[in-house]
Design an enzyme around this catalytic site. Structure first.
Site, PDB file in Angstrom:
ATOM      1  N   ASP A 137      43.107  33.016   7.576  1.00 61.14           N
ATOM      2  CA  ASP A 137      44.080  33.519   8.702  1.00 61.14           C
ATOM      3  C   ASP A 137      44.226  32.760  10.074  1.00 61.14           C
ATOM      4  O   ASP A 137      45.407  31.885  10.184  1.00 61.14           O
ATOM      5  CB  ASP A 137      43.768  35.151   9.566  1.00 61.14           C
ATOM      6  CG  ASP A 137      42.213  34.988   9.393  1.00 61.14           C
ATOM      7  OD1 ASP A 137      41.672  34.484   8.844  1.00 61.14           O
ATOM      8  OD2 ASP A 137      41.850  36.441   9.997  1.00 61.14           O
ATOM      9  N   LYS A 154      37.544  33.044   2.712  1.00 52.08           N
ATOM     10  CA  LYS A 154      37.894  33.896   4.108  1.00 52.08           C
ATOM     11  C   LYS A 154      36.123  35.186   4.290  1.00 52.08           C
ATOM     12  O   LYS A 154      36.053  35.530   3.499  1.00 52.08           O
ATOM     13  CB  LYS A 154      38.718  34.844   3.993  1.00 52.08           C
ATOM     14  CG  LYS A 154      38.887  36.778   4.511  1.00 52.08           C
ATOM     15  CD  LYS A 154      39.524  36.248   5.700  1.00 52.08           C
ATOM     16  CE  LYS A 154      39.616  37.597   7.028  1.00 52.08           C
ATOM     17  NZ  LYS A 154      40.811  37.112   7.885  1.00 52.08           N
ATOM     18  N   TYR A 182      43.958  37.258  -9.372  1.00 46.90           N
ATOM     19  CA  TYR A 182      45.145  36.274 -10.821  1.00 46.90           C
ATOM     20  C   TYR A 182      44.289  36.988 -11.895  1.00 46.90           C
ATOM     21  O   TYR A 182      44.852  36.395 -12.783  1.00 46.90           O
ATOM     22  CB  TYR A 182      45.697  35.432 -10.116  1.00 46.90           C
ATOM     23  CG  TYR A 182      47.126  35.487  -8.427  1.00 46.90           C
ATOM     24  CD1 TYR A 182      46.695  36.367  -7.987  1.00 46.90           C
ATOM     25  CD2 TYR A 182      47.601  34.547  -8.763  1.00 46.90           C
ATOM     26  CE1 TYR A 182      47.403  36.452  -7.056  1.00 46.90           C
ATOM     27  CE2 TYR A 182      48.435  34.534  -7.782  1.00 46.90           C
ATOM     28  CZ  TYR A 182      48.705  35.487  -6.383  1.00 46.90           C
ATOM     29  OH  TYR A 182      49.124  35.584  -5.492  1.00 46.90           O
ATOM     30  N   ASP A 231      48.766  30.312  -3.156  1.00 41.50           N
ATOM     31  CA  ASP A 231      49.576  30.615  -3.449  1.00 41.50           C
ATOM     32  C   ASP A 231      50.759  30.791  -2.849  1.00 41.50           C
ATOM     33  O   ASP A 231      51.450  30.374  -2.518  1.00 41.50           O
ATOM     34  CB  ASP A 231      50.397  31.885  -4.488  1.00 41.50           C
ATOM     35  CG  ASP A 231      50.987  32.547  -4.992  1.00 41.50           C
ATOM     36  OD1 ASP A 231      52.422  31.906  -4.577  1.00 41.50           O
ATOM     37  OD2 ASP A 231      51.092  34.076  -5.593  1.00 41.50           O
ATOM     38  N   ASP A 288      54.182  28.316  -0.069  1.00 40.90           N
ATOM     39  CA  ASP A 288      55.118  28.391   0.123  1.00 40.90           C
ATOM     40  C   ASP A 288      54.861  28.680   1.733  1.00 40.90           C
ATOM     41  O   ASP A 288      56.245  28.435   1.924  1.00 40.90           O
ATOM     42  CB  ASP A 288      55.396  30.782   0.356  1.00 40.90           C
ATOM     43  CG  ASP A 288      55.604  29.951  -1.943  1.00 40.90           C
ATOM     44  OD1 ASP A 288      55.572  30.026  -2.234  1.00 40.90           O
ATOM     45  OD2 ASP A 288      56.812  31.753  -1.613  1.00 40.90           O
TER      46      ASP A 288
HETATM   47 MG    MG Z   1      53.544  31.865  -5.232  1.00 47.08          MG
END
Ligand code: MG
Ligand code: NAI
Length: 332
Positions: free
Chosen positions: A204, A171, A125, A228, A232
Site C-alpha cells: 500500500d 504485504k 492467480y 499486475d 497498471d
Molecule cells: Mg493487468
C-alpha cells in the site's frame, strides 16, 4: 542471415489492430537489416471460444512451443483461460514490465524509468478456489522456490542493466504465511549483491511512493497480483496502457505482450495506440539476441512520439493506428 519463427496470437478487440501495425514496422525492419521473420498466426481468446468452444486450442499451445518467440496481443474475458495457463504451463516465471516515460508523451510523471519484475506463475492467480452460492474463496499459493527465483532474477537484472536499487514489494505484515515466506526467500536471494541497495516496502505504501516519487525506483520485484496492479499504476504514470509493453520470460520459451486488454471501448475504431505492442516486439528482439534491431524499433517509435505529428488519440493526437504504424516504419 538470422531467421526467426514468430507465433502471432492477435486475440480479441484491438489485438489484431495493434499486431497488424507492429508487423508493418517489422516489415520495415526486415528491409533495413538481414533479419527475416516467418509468422504463423494462431487463434486465442473470446471469439475463438465462441467459435470452437475453447479459448486456447491445442494448435496454439503447440505453436507457442515450436516458435522461436511469441507475440500475444490481448484477449477479453478469457484471460484466465489463455495467457494465465500459458504462463503456468511453460513456466514463464518472470513478467517484465518496464515503465518509461518517452519524450513527447503526455506523462503524469515524466521522470519515471523503472522495471517491474512480477512473479508470473503463482500467488492468487493459481486459480484454486471454490464458490458456493453466497461465499467463495481463492487460495494464494507462494513457494520458496518461485519467490527466490523471481527476486534472484530481479537482482541479476539490476546488475546486468547497471541499476543499483531493488525494491521488494510485499504485504507480509498481514499476509503473514504467504508473504512471510516470500520475504524470507527474497532476503536469501538478495544476499551477496555488493553495490545493490535492497529495500522492502509494503504494497500500500509502495503504491503511494510509486505515484509520488517514481524516480526513486529502479527495479521493483513482487508477487503476481501486486505486480499486475502496480504495473497498471506505473503505466498510468508514463502515458497509459497504450505505452506499456511486457515480456513473459521463461528459461526457453517467451511470450511478449502489451500490458493492455482488448479495450472494447475503442476496438474496431482503428485508433488504438500500437506503441505497447511495438515495444513488446522490441523486447522480443532483445530476448532473441537482436539488440541492435530492438534499439532500432524503440528509436523509431521514439522519433514519431517526439515529432508529435502522428499521435493516436490516447496521446492527445488525431492519427489512427495505421498512420502511426506507417510513420514508425518510415522513421526506421
Ligand atoms: Mg493487468
Ligand atoms: P484495457 O486494458 O482493455 O483498457 C483500459 C483502458 O485503456 C480503456 O479505456 C482502453 O481504451 C485503454 N487502452 C488500452 N489499451 C490501449 C491502447 N493500445 N491504445 C489506446 N487506449 C488503450 O482494460 P479493461 O477495459 O479493464 O478490460 C477490457 C477487457 O480486456 C476485459 O475483458 C479484460 O478481461 C481484458 N484484459 C485482458 C488482458 C490480457 O489479454 N492480457 C489484460 C487486461 C484486461
Amino acid at each position: 542471415m538470422a531467421k526467426y519463427n514468430i507465433a502471432l496470437l492477435p486475440g480479441d478487440g484491438i489485438g489484431p489492430e495493434v499486431v497488424d501495425a507492429t508487423i508493418t514496422v517489422m516489415d520495415a525492419l526486415e528491409k533495413k537489416t538481414d533479419i527475416e521473420f516467418n509468422y504463423t498466426t494462431y487463434m486465442v481468446g473470446d471469439a475463438e471460444k465462441a467459435r470452437s468452444g475453447t479459448a486456447l486450442p491445442q494448435a496454439t499451445i503447440d505453436g507457442v512451443k515450436a516458435a522461436d518467440a511469441t507475440l500475444f496481443a490481448c484477449v477479453g474475458e478469457t484471460a484466465k483461460e489463455t495467457i494465465l495457463p500459458l504462463r503456468q504451463m511453460f513456466n514463464l516465471y518472470v513478467n517484465l514490465r518496464p515503465a518509461k516515460a518517452y519524450p513527447g508523451v503526455p506523462a503524469v510523471r515524466p521522470e519515471t524509468d523503472l522495471m517491474i519484475v512480477r512473479e508470473n506463475t503463482e500467488g492468487i492467480y493459481k486459480m484454486i478456489g471454490h464458490r458456493s452460492e453466497k461465499s467463495a474463496f481463492n487460495v494464494r499459493v507462494i513457494t520458496y522456490k518461485a519467490s527466490y527465483n523471481i527476486v534472484k532474477y530481479a537482482m541479476d537484472y539490476a546488475v546486468k542493466n547497471g541499476k543499483t536499487k531493488v525494491t521488494v514489494v510485499h504485504k507480509a505484515n498481514v499476509l503473514d504465511f504467504t508473504d512471510g515466506l516470500f520475504l524470507e526467500a527474497a532476503r536469501d536471494a538478495a544476499k551477496g549483491y555488493e553495490g545493490i541497495e535492497y529495500r522492502e516496502l509494503i504494497v500500500d505504501a509502495a503504491s503511494m511512493w510509486l505515484v509520488m516519487y517514481p524516480e526513486s525506483f529502479e527495479v521493483v520485484v513482487t508477487t503476481n497480483m501486486f505486480g499486475d496492479i502496480l504495473s497498471d499504476v506505473t503505466a498510468g504514470l508514463v502515458g497509459g496502457l497504450g505505452m506499456a509493453p511486457s515480456g513473459n520470460v521463461g528459461d526457453n520459451i517467451c511470450i511478449f505482450e502489451p500490458v493492455h486488454g482488448s479495450a472494447p471501448d475503442i476496438a474496431g475504431k482503428g485508433i488504438a495506440n500500437p506503441s505497447a505492442c511495438m515495444l513488446s516486439a522490441a523486447m522480443m528482439l532483445e530476448w532473441l539476441g537482436e539488440n541492435e534491431a530492438a534499439k532500432l524499433i524503440e528509436a523509431a517509435v521514439l522519433k514519431v512520439l517526439v515529432e508529435g505529428k502522428t499521435l493516436t488519440p490516447d496521446l492527445k493526437g488525431k492519427a489512427n493506428t495505421k498512420e502511426f504504424a506507417v510513420a514508425v516504419a518510415a522513421a526506421l
